[in-house]
Design a protein around this motif. Structure first.
Motif, PDB file in Angstrom:
ATOM      1  N   MET A  72      25.534  50.932  52.528  1.00 52.40           N
ATOM      2  CA  MET A  72      25.918  49.548  52.890  1.00 52.40           C
ATOM      3  C   MET A  72      24.868  48.764  52.615  1.00 52.40           C
ATOM      4  O   MET A  72      23.801  49.053  52.996  1.00 52.40           O
ATOM      5  CB  MET A  72      26.247  49.638  54.365  1.00 52.40           C
ATOM      6  N   LYS A  73      25.310  47.444  52.088  1.00 55.39           N
ATOM      7  CA  LYS A  73      24.178  46.524  51.682  1.00 55.39           C
ATOM      8  C   LYS A  73      23.614  46.064  53.009  1.00 55.39           C
ATOM      9  O   LYS A  73      24.198  45.789  54.104  1.00 55.39           O
ATOM     10  CB  LYS A  73      24.835  45.469  50.836  1.00 55.39           C
ATOM     11  N   ASN A  74      22.280  45.485  53.014  1.00 55.44           N
ATOM     12  CA  ASN A  74      21.647  44.993  54.118  1.00 55.44           C
ATOM     13  C   ASN A  74      22.373  43.626  54.778  1.00 55.44           C
ATOM     14  O   ASN A  74      22.362  43.275  55.998  1.00 55.44           O
ATOM     15  CB  ASN A  74      20.278  45.088  54.132  1.00 55.44           C
ATOM     16  N   LYS A  75      22.305  42.480  53.960  1.00 53.62           N
ATOM     17  CA  LYS A  75      22.789  41.352  54.475  1.00 53.62           C
ATOM     18  C   LYS A  75      24.288  41.077  53.849  1.00 53.62           C
ATOM     19  O   LYS A  75      24.936  41.515  53.200  1.00 53.62           O
ATOM     20  CB  LYS A  75      21.803  40.288  53.858  1.00 53.62           C
ATOM     21  N   THR A  76      24.887  39.709  54.603  1.00 51.95           N
ATOM     22  CA  THR A  76      26.280  39.764  54.433  1.00 51.95           C
ATOM     23  C   THR A  76      26.248  39.088  53.080  1.00 51.95           C
ATOM     24  O   THR A  76      25.610  38.021  52.735  1.00 51.95           O
ATOM     25  CB  THR A  76      26.495  38.614  55.480  1.00 51.95           C
ATOM     26  N   PRO A  77      27.013  39.435  52.324  1.00 55.16           N
ATOM     27  CA  PRO A  77      27.160  38.949  50.969  1.00 55.16           C
ATOM     28  C   PRO A  77      28.027  38.001  50.783  1.00 55.16           C
ATOM     29  O   PRO A  77      28.950  37.572  51.589  1.00 55.16           O
ATOM     30  CB  PRO A  77      27.791  40.158  50.056  1.00 55.16           C
ATOM     31  N   SER A  78      27.758  36.948  49.848  1.00 57.94           N
ATOM     32  CA  SER A  78      28.421  35.697  49.634  1.00 57.94           C
ATOM     33  C   SER A  78      28.942  35.917  48.133  1.00 57.94           C
ATOM     34  O   SER A  78      27.986  35.780  47.124  1.00 57.94           O
ATOM     35  CB  SER A  78      27.996  34.693  49.856  1.00 57.94           C
ATOM     36  N   PHE A  79      30.296  35.730  47.774  1.00 58.33           N
ATOM     37  CA  PHE A  79      30.520  36.001  46.302  1.00 58.33           C
ATOM     38  C   PHE A  79      31.290  34.829  45.805  1.00 58.33           C
ATOM     39  O   PHE A  79      31.859  33.954  46.521  1.00 58.33           O
ATOM     40  CB  PHE A  79      31.738  36.993  46.260  1.00 58.33           C
ATOM     41  N   VAL A  80      31.078  34.403  44.526  1.00 57.12           N
ATOM     42  CA  VAL A  80      31.383  33.116  43.864  1.00 57.12           C
ATOM     43  C   VAL A  80      32.789  33.822  43.174  1.00 57.12           C
ATOM     44  O   VAL A  80      32.865  34.706  42.259  1.00 57.12           O
ATOM     45  CB  VAL A  80      30.534  32.728  42.753  1.00 57.12           C
ATOM     46  N   VAL A  81      33.783  33.202  43.727  1.00 54.35           N
ATOM     47  CA  VAL A  81      35.267  33.429  42.832  1.00 54.35           C
ATOM     48  C   VAL A  81      35.504  32.578  41.964  1.00 54.35           C
ATOM     49  O   VAL A  81      35.535  31.508  42.122  1.00 54.35           O
ATOM     50  CB  VAL A  81      36.143  33.841  43.828  1.00 54.35           C
ATOM     51  N   SER A  82      35.858  32.919  40.698  1.00 55.15           N
ATOM     52  CA  SER A  82      36.187  31.997  39.480  1.00 55.15           C
ATOM     53  C   SER A  82      37.489  31.788  39.650  1.00 55.15           C
ATOM     54  O   SER A  82      38.168  32.658  39.596  1.00 55.15           O
ATOM     55  CB  SER A  82      35.795  32.559  38.212  1.00 55.15           C
ATOM     56  N   VAL A  83      37.994  30.661  39.848  1.00 57.13           N
ATOM     57  CA  VAL A  83      39.138  30.041  39.990  1.00 57.13           C
ATOM     58  C   VAL A  83      39.543  29.302  38.906  1.00 57.13           C
ATOM     59  O   VAL A  83      39.132  28.202  38.611  1.00 57.13           O
ATOM     60  CB  VAL A  83      39.500  29.534  41.130  1.00 57.13           C
ATOM     61  N   PHE A  84      40.877  29.257  38.286  1.00 56.36           N
ATOM     62  CA  PHE A  84      41.371  28.586  37.194  1.00 56.36           C
ATOM     63  C   PHE A  84      42.639  28.668  36.914  1.00 56.36           C
ATOM     64  O   PHE A  84      43.399  29.648  37.507  1.00 56.36           O
ATOM     65  CB  PHE A  84      40.498  29.130  35.763  1.00 56.36           C
ATOM     66  N   GLN A  85      43.035  27.962  36.364  1.00 59.37           N
ATOM     67  CA  GLN A  85      44.685  27.661  35.952  1.00 59.37           C
ATOM     68  C   GLN A  85      44.995  27.979  34.493  1.00 59.37           C
ATOM     69  O   GLN A  85      44.217  27.540  33.841  1.00 59.37           O
ATOM     70  CB  GLN A  85      45.381  26.305  36.543  1.00 59.37           C
ATOM     71  N   GLU A  86      45.824  28.806  34.067  1.00 61.86           N
ATOM     72  CA  GLU A  86      46.119  29.377  32.763  1.00 61.86           C
ATOM     73  C   GLU A  86      47.667  29.605  32.642  1.00 61.86           C
ATOM     74  O   GLU A  86      48.209  30.585  33.651  1.00 61.86           O
ATOM     75  CB  GLU A  86      45.350  30.500  32.313  1.00 61.86           C
ATOM     76  N   ASP A  87      48.444  28.889  31.726  1.00 62.72           N
ATOM     77  CA  ASP A  87      49.944  29.434  31.367  1.00 62.72           C
ATOM     78  C   ASP A  87      50.520  29.137  32.801  1.00 62.72           C
ATOM     79  O   ASP A  87      51.403  30.064  32.927  1.00 62.72           O
ATOM     80  CB  ASP A  87      50.011  30.636  31.114  1.00 62.72           C
ATOM     81  N   GLY A  88      50.360  28.185  33.419  1.00 69.86           N
ATOM     82  CA  GLY A  88      51.273  28.155  34.947  1.00 69.86           C
ATOM     83  C   GLY A  88      50.867  28.950  36.072  1.00 69.86           C
ATOM     84  O   GLY A  88      51.586  28.962  37.244  1.00 69.86           O
ATOM     85  N   ALA A  89      49.722  29.655  35.881  1.00 71.51           N
ATOM     86  CA  ALA A  89      49.380  30.774  36.832  1.00 71.51           C
ATOM     87  C   ALA A  89      48.138  30.374  37.285  1.00 71.51           C
ATOM     88  O   ALA A  89      46.978  29.962  36.614  1.00 71.51           O
ATOM     89  CB  ALA A  89      49.438  32.050  36.499  1.00 71.51           C
ATOM     90  N   TRP A  90      47.563  30.439  38.641  1.00 71.42           N
ATOM     91  CA  TRP A  90      46.326  30.374  39.242  1.00 71.42           C
ATOM     92  C   TRP A  90      45.675  31.875  39.296  1.00 71.42           C
ATOM     93  O   TRP A  90      46.427  32.665  39.629  1.00 71.42           O
ATOM     94  CB  TRP A  90      46.424  29.863  40.421  1.00 71.42           C
ATOM     95  N   ILE A  91      44.529  31.951  38.605  1.00 65.69           N
ATOM     96  CA  ILE A  91      43.873  32.963  38.593  1.00 65.69           C
ATOM     97  C   ILE A  91      42.645  33.086  39.252  1.00 65.69           C
ATOM     98  O   ILE A  91      41.868  31.970  39.288  1.00 65.69           O
ATOM     99  CB  ILE A  91      43.563  33.470  36.976  1.00 65.69           C
ATOM    100  N   ALA A  92      42.241  34.189  39.922  1.00 65.53           N
ATOM    101  CA  ALA A  92      40.848  34.226  40.757  1.00 65.53           C
ATOM    102  C   ALA A  92      40.270  35.576  40.119  1.00 65.53           C
ATOM    103  O   ALA A  92      40.848  36.694  40.080  1.00 65.53           O
ATOM    104  CB  ALA A  92      41.183  34.337  42.367  1.00 65.53           C
ATOM    105  N   VAL A  93      38.875  35.592  39.832  1.00 65.58           N
ATOM    106  CA  VAL A  93      38.114  36.785  39.262  1.00 65.58           C
ATOM    107  C   VAL A  93      36.989  36.736  39.873  1.00 65.58           C
ATOM    108  O   VAL A  93      36.017  35.839  40.083  1.00 65.58           O
ATOM    109  CB  VAL A  93      38.061  36.736  37.875  1.00 65.58           C
ATOM    110  N   ASN A  94      36.337  37.711  40.412  1.00 60.32           N
ATOM    111  CA  ASN A  94      35.038  38.167  40.837  1.00 60.32           C
ATOM    112  C   ASN A  94      34.563  39.569  40.143  1.00 60.32           C
ATOM    113  O   ASN A  94      35.472  40.441  40.440  1.00 60.32           O
ATOM    114  CB  ASN A  94      34.638  37.984  41.955  1.00 60.32           C
TER     115      ASN A  94
END
Length: 82
Positions: free
Chosen positions: A1-23
């Protein structure tokens, strides 16, 4: 288990009418027809994935950010990212 509480940046974008989230660090990749549905989907899958990959032991401690907003809250009403 990692020691500190992580914060992740999620890439959010729109493509071909769909919203997409990636990390790549969690890792997650998901899509939905609307931005609000995408946020719901991200919060549906990200906590479990974070626990399974040893990032957090308590899924409620997971913090997500996007390039559009400082923090993606589970309960926040967010403006549209246009």
């Amino acid at each position: 288990m990692k020691n500190k509480t992580p914060s992740f940046v999620v890439s959010v974008f729109q493509e071909d009418g769909a919203w997409i989230a990636v990390n790549d660090d969690l890792p997650i990749a998901t899509e939905a027809p609307s931005y609000s549905e995408l946020l719901e989907r991200v919060w549906e899958i990200a906590p479990e994935i974070a626990v399974l990959n040893g990032w957090v032991s308590d899924p409620h401690k997971l913090r997500l950010r996007s390039s559009s907003f400082p923090q993606i809250s589970r309960n926040a009403t967010l403006p549209t990212p246009f």
